[in-house]
Design a protein around this motif. Structure first.
Motif, PDB file in Angstrom:
ATOM      1  N   THR A 177      15.412  -2.424  -9.879  1.00 16.77           N
ATOM      2  CA  THR A 177      15.065  -2.250  -8.468  1.00 16.77           C
ATOM      3  C   THR A 177      16.265  -2.564  -7.577  1.00 16.77           C
ATOM      4  OG1 THR A 177      14.349  -4.544  -8.091  1.00 16.77           O
ATOM      5  CG2 THR A 177      12.742  -3.035  -9.083  1.00 16.77           C
ATOM      6  N   ASP A 178      16.036  -2.526  -6.252  1.00 20.58           N
ATOM      7  CA  ASP A 178      17.129  -2.817  -5.318  1.00 20.58           C
ATOM      8  C   ASP A 178      17.240  -4.304  -5.006  1.00 20.58           C
ATOM      9  OD1 ASP A 178      14.967  -3.319  -3.690  1.00 20.58           O
ATOM     10  OD2 ASP A 178      15.467  -1.833  -2.167  1.00 20.58           O
ATOM     11  N   THR A 179      16.560  -5.147  -5.777  1.00 22.18           N
ATOM     12  CA  THR A 179      16.587  -6.590  -5.549  1.00 22.18           C
ATOM     13  C   THR A 179      18.029  -7.104  -5.582  1.00 22.18           C
ATOM     14  OG1 THR A 179      14.446  -6.783  -6.650  1.00 22.18           O
ATOM     15  CG2 THR A 179      15.699  -8.808  -6.332  1.00 22.18           C
ATOM     16  N   PRO A 180      18.449  -7.878  -4.591  1.00 23.35           N
ATOM     17  CA  PRO A 180      19.813  -8.416  -4.589  1.00 23.35           C
ATOM     18  C   PRO A 180      20.086  -9.274  -5.828  1.00 23.35           C
ATOM     19  CG  PRO A 180      18.801  -8.672  -2.422  1.00 23.35           C
ATOM     20  CD  PRO A 180      17.715  -8.212  -3.349  1.00 23.35           C
ATOM     21  N   ASP A 181      21.314  -9.247  -6.293  1.00 21.95           N
ATOM     22  CA  ASP A 181      21.695  -9.995  -7.499  1.00 21.95           C
ATOM     23  C   ASP A 181      21.383 -11.478  -7.363  1.00 21.95           C
ATOM     24  OD1 ASP A 181      22.593  -7.662  -8.642  1.00 21.95           O
ATOM     25  OD2 ASP A 181      24.690  -7.988  -8.111  1.00 21.95           O
ATOM     26  N   ALA A 430      24.753   2.024  -8.233  1.00 25.01           N
ATOM     27  CA  ALA A 430      25.257   2.868  -9.314  1.00 25.01           C
ATOM     28  C   ALA A 430      26.077   2.054 -10.314  1.00 25.01           C
ATOM     29  CB  ALA A 430      26.091   3.999  -8.737  1.00 25.01           C
ATOM     30  N   GLU A 431      26.798   1.058  -9.844  1.00 27.08           N
ATOM     31  CA  GLU A 431      27.578   0.201 -10.737  1.00 27.08           C
ATOM     32  C   GLU A 431      26.681  -0.603 -11.680  1.00 27.08           C
ATOM     33  OE1 GLU A 431      29.858  -2.246  -8.170  1.00 27.08           O
ATOM     34  OE2 GLU A 431      31.154  -0.611  -7.446  1.00 27.08           O
ATOM     35  N   ARG A 432      25.418  -0.772 -11.307  1.00 31.21           N
ATOM     36  CA  ARG A 432      24.474  -1.552 -12.109  1.00 31.21           C
ATOM     37  C   ARG A 432      23.412  -0.673 -12.758  1.00 31.21           C
ATOM     38  NH1 ARG A 432      26.405  -3.934  -7.773  1.00 31.21           N
ATOM     39  NH2 ARG A 432      26.728  -6.189  -7.629  1.00 31.21           N
ATOM     40  N   GLY A 433      23.570   0.644 -12.638  1.00 33.96           N
ATOM     41  CA  GLY A 433      22.597   1.554 -13.230  1.00 33.96           C
ATOM     42  C   GLY A 433      21.307   1.647 -12.451  1.00 33.96           C
ATOM     43  N   ARG A 434      21.355   1.375 -11.137  1.00 39.48           N
ATOM     44  CA  ARG A 434      20.169   1.443 -10.287  1.00 39.48           C
ATOM     45  C   ARG A 434      20.382   2.492  -9.193  1.00 39.48           C
ATOM     46  NH1 ARG A 434      20.273  -4.815  -8.342  1.00 39.48           N
ATOM     47  NH2 ARG A 434      20.657  -5.826 -10.349  1.00 39.48           N
TER      48      ARG A 434
END
Length: 457
Positions: A177-181, A430-434
């Motif tokens: 999801t778009d949840t912040p790291d 995109a860098e995290r596959g999301r």
């Protein structure tokens, strides 16, 4: 200030709040008035309000509403200005001087208070703050004290379900999801084992939606536990499930969960759903150590009343999700008791009940935090009709308006600036596959949105 005279046949309207209520209002207004223009003001660096900062990250189907909201904002007759706080950067009086109509659509962002002993103990939280934290709101602290193994959630609506689900969910299930790291890292370290969800209503009266209720059990390594004794239906409940299909589905779902044998419940995390219980006090001295509840029952009219039977639960954190409340807008009348702007069908009134010219309200700050998207649209249509009716009454005598107020707003994020934030989030995702990873810090968002030298106001 320089003043110019413009014909009201080309009305200029300001809308305060770029959440669903504000954006739908702009869309309806422009659809009904082909010569109108709208300036849309938002205090956060990004638009979309509750959809961006109030919907759980594991609800992508609801978040897709942003696609429709985005299409509205592409209308060339809308000028978006985010990072502008009405009451600080510009006042209501200034807006009324510059526009033919001002519509306030700021929503509801505070928790309804719960007046019981111990509610102010450390470990007692409001759902609005927690939701803002896990949704990456730029104006809340970036850390959350997820230290409790056993937690209580109070509420019988979908926000209570969201809070319960996020507390019990394993962080890995949110990785797409778009949840912040920074939120994922803290959720991954949570020691929680048991989440107790308490509703003072019975199984046929809870305000959960049937679909969101079922999502509680559709999680990896999470069991939902329901006591079958709490599902006994009284005469009132029988009437409710006979009349309303959604309530029948909810009772059927709860009954299915209650019938599962204990040997199948082997998950490392458990959600305990308790019905007909209301909070009496939080226990503890320096911090929450438990909660005392009273069993309730419905009278012949379906009202919940206390029975005098008390129960205690050992919990180290309590989240209240019993409703939202609006924040007053400086320069606007406000009914503190009801938590809304006083109005007559969207026309704002003063303390004496008299209409305030060119000032309107829509959305939750108008009607309270009830209703979904359909209600928001119909509510906005009512307000817009009154705006256009009032403008029609003035068409023979054009109003005198102040010069364009946008010229004096430093550090405002326009639509192009928001698209730069959006692009940065998509690249980070995109860098995290999301699809995206949400930016959190206001400074970082403004750094992408604004030209060099304007990011810090």
């Amino acid at each position: 200030m320089t003043r110019t005279r413009m014909n009201v046949a080309e009305p200029r309207v300001a809308i305060v709040g770029a959440g669903p209520a504000g954006i739908y209002t702009a869309d309806i207004l422009l659809g009904l008035s082909p010569t109108a223009t709208v300036d849309l003001f938002e205090k956060l660096p990004a638009p979309y309000g509750l959809v961006r900062y109030g919907v759980a990250p594991d609800h992508p189907r609801i978040r897709k509403i942003t696609d429709a909201l985005h299409e509205v904002l592409t209308n060339p007759r809308i000028r978006l200005r985010c990072n502008v706080e009405v009451g600080a950067d510009i006042g209501i009086a200034e807006l009324r001087a510059a526009y033919d109509g001002v519509i306030v659509a700021t929503g509801a962002d505070l928790d309804v208070p719960l007046d019981i002993p111990g509610i102010d103990l450390p470990g007692s939280f409001g759902a609005a703050d927690f939701v803002a934290w896990y949704d990456g709101h730029p104006d809340v602290p970036r850390s959350w004290p997820l230290t409790a193994e056993s937690v209580a959630v109070l509420g019988a609506g979908n926000v209570a379900l969201d809070v319960t689900r996020i507390l019990a969910k394993h962080a890995a299930a949110l990785a797409h999801t778009d949840t912040p790291d920074i939120v994922l890292e803290q959720l991954a370290a949570s020691p929680v084992r048991d989440v107790h969800l308490f509703a003072r209503r019975g199984p046929a009266d809870v305000r959960f939606s049937a679909l969101e209720l079922r999502e509680l059990a559709d999680q990896h390594d999470v069991d939902v536990i329901v006591d079958p004794d709490e599902l006994v239906l009284d005469a009132h409940a029988e009437r409710m499930i006979e009349q309303f299909s959604q309530r029948r589905i909810i009772v059927r779902t709860l009954t299915e969960w209650a019938s599962r044998t204990p040997s199948t419940k082997t998950a490392s995390r458990r959600i305990h759903l308790h019905l007909r219980q209301r909070p009496v006090r939080l226990l503890g001295t320096g911090a929450v150590t438990g909660i005392e509840m009273e069993r309730t029952a419905s009278d012949e009219l379906g009202r919940m009343v206390g029975t005098g039977e008390m129960l205690r639960y050992d919990v180290a954190a309590v989240y209240r999700a019993i409703g939202y409340r609006s924040t007053p807008v400086p320069g606007m009348p406000f009914d503190a008791e009801r938590g809304v702007v006083p109005h007559v069908e969207g026309r704002v009134t003063d303390a004496d009940g008299a209409r305030i010219p060119r000032l309107y309200a829509t959305g939750w700050i108008k009607r309270g935090p009830v209703g979904l998207i359909g209600s928001t649209k119909s509510d906005a249509a009512q307000t817009v009709r009154h705006v256009l009716d009032d403008l029609g009454d003035l068409v023979e005598e054009p109003a005198e308006r102040a010069a364009d107020p946008l010229d004096a707003l430093a550090g405002a994020v326009d639509f192009a600036g928001w698209l730069r934030i959006d692009d940065a989030e998509r690249r980070a995702g995109a860098e995290r596959g999301r699809e995206r990873t949400k930016l959190v810090a206001r400074e970082e968002m403004l750094g992408h949105a604004l030209p060099i030298g304007e990011a810090v106001r």
